[in-house]
Scaffold this active site. Structure first.
Site, short mmCIF file in Angstrom:
data_model
loop_
_atom_site.label_atom_id
_atom_site.label_comp_id
_atom_site.label_asym_id
_atom_site.label_seq_id
_atom_site.Cartn_x
_atom_site.Cartn_y
_atom_site.Cartn_z
N ALA A 355 0.86 -1.18 0.00
CA ALA A 355 0.00 0.00 0.00
C ALA A 355 0.89 1.22 0.00
CB ALA A 355 -0.91 0.00 1.22
N CYS A 356 0.95 1.95 -1.10
CA CYS A 356 1.90 3.04 -1.26
C CYS A 356 1.19 4.38 -1.35
CB CYS A 356 2.76 2.82 -2.50
SG CYS A 356 3.68 1.26 -2.45
#
Length: 413
Positions: A355-356
């Site tokens: 999850a960026c």
């Protein structure tokens, strides 16, 4: 069916996320849209034809998991099915406790046992209910050695007020298969004054890849998701002995008498017909499908190791029992984050669990819970092959990965 992007002609390697409709499934859905449009609850010919179509599909789904057709209820998908089981287990616990409780005794809160690597469709409703103080939950960790949950750890987590044990059959990120049969056997053999907890498995990733047999698994509930096995985006819930003294099922919604009063609403006949056809194909062609997927997956992993070496690439959980189509692949080194790899890929598509946001990239919590080190988990992509993936596809994928990794390595210097 070789899935290509119609615009860029890319190779598709994200079959664990979703699959296309098999040609026969699309034909079945189209036929139902044209010819079985009647209301299945109506007694005139158009309605009877639609009802017969649903009956056929129910039998096909049941046959694919060695169940009775009366034990199948159609749902909107896996999320509804999983939430439904959780709600039913809690309500059954409350009803049972009220009946067995002596006046003045302290009421126990329902307790549910699950794992730390479940899909959000199980994890998030449990966390929500726990945060509201309605239930207690034990999240059993994955064993570091076997990379799966152990039977003893699950059984040891069971309390007198445990109403449900819910464990996925196979993990969507790593493909690791859980020992559902052994867990069910151990729970069924428990000698306890309390009621045996109900047992549920989310088999969304399993059907069409490995054998799914509810009699062998010994579960009370099993979730199926159509778009994971080349069917439409609806699902089904297996309930052992439904309406015949088996596992309980309480409605989530109220309205009409459809699905034997368990799930109101006019049935989606075309999608149900497609689900039945997809389940039939998954069952009848399982051996050849599974063997092909395993051959291609193994070829992929051998090619990766040959090109990069085990000092540059890591195959996560590869020694654990896995689905035949799933590879969790990490590239070792700086600037190798999974999202960066995907940003530079043009010829194929896959997924990453990271999850960026902005300049921060957090690895998948599921991978961390599988004891994959933080830096390795951050650098992970998931490659999931399909029924029509070829070795030529894999050669092209590995070639592009080699170019991308080389380019990212130069930037990191």
């Amino acid at each position: 069916m070789n899935v290509k992007n119609n615009i860029s002609n890319t190779i598709y390697l994200d079959y664990n996320a979703t699959t296309p409709l098999e040609d026969e499934v699309l034909e079945t859905i189209t036929d139902a849209l044209k010819n079985t449009w009647g209301n299945p609850s109506s007694s005139y010919p158009e309605g009877e034809k639609a009802k017969a179509t649903i009956t056929t599909a129910r039998k096909q789904v049941a046959r694919s998991i060695n169940a009775q057709s009366s034990d199948i209820v159609f749902t909107s998908g896996g999320t509804e099915a999983n939430n439904w089981v959780i709600a039913t287990a809690i309500e059954h616990f409350e009803r049972t406790q009220v009946k067995s409780q002596h006046q003045g005794e302290h009421r126990l809160k329902p307790h549910i046992v699950t794992t730390t690597i479940e899909h959000d469709a199980v994890t998030l409703p449990l966390i929500n209910l726990k945060d509201k103080g309605e239930i207690d939950v034990t999240f059993v960790p994955v064993d570091k050695e076997c990379r799966c949950v152990t039977v003893d750890d699950i059984v040891n987590a069971i309390l007198p007020n445990t109403c449900l044990v819910t464990i996925m059959m196979a993990n969507n990120e790593t493909g690791v298969i859980m020992p559902i049969k052994e867990i069910s056997e151990k729970i069924s053999a428990m000698e306890s004054e309390s009621l045996r907890p109900l047992i549920h498995t989310d088999a969304a990733q399993a059907l069409g890849k490995i054998l799914v047999d509810v009699e062998d698994l010994g579960v009370d509930y099993l979730t199926l998701v159509g778009h994971k096995f080349y069917g439409p985006r609806i699902g089904a819930l297996y309930v052992r002995g439904l309406g015949e003294g088996g596992a309980p099922l309480y409605p989530l919604f109220f309205g009409g008498a459809q699905e034997r009063n368990y799930r109101p609403g006019t049935e989606n006949t075309p999608m149900i017909a497609g689900l039945g056809k997809a389940a039939m194909i998954a069952n009848d062609d399982l051996k050849s499908i599974s063997e092909h997927m395993r051959e291609i997956r193994d070829y992929l992993e051998k090619r990766l190791l040959a090109e990069f070496g085990d000092s540059k690439v890591k195959l996560n959980c590869s020694l654990a029992p896995r689905l035949p189509n799933t590879s969790s692949v990490s590239f070792i080194g700086q600037n190798m984050e999974g999202y960066k790899v995907l940003q530079n890929i043009k010829g194929f598509v896959c997924s990453t669990g990271s999850a960026c946001h902005s300049n921060e990239c957090k690895p998948s919590q599921v991978l961390l819970n599988f004891h994959v080190p933080f830096d390795i988990a951050t650098n992970t992509i998931r490659l999931s092959t399909g029924r029509s993936t070829t070795k030529e596809d894999i050669d092209a994928v590995v070639k592009e990965l080699k170019d991308v990794i080389s380019s990212l390595s130069e930037i990191a210097i």
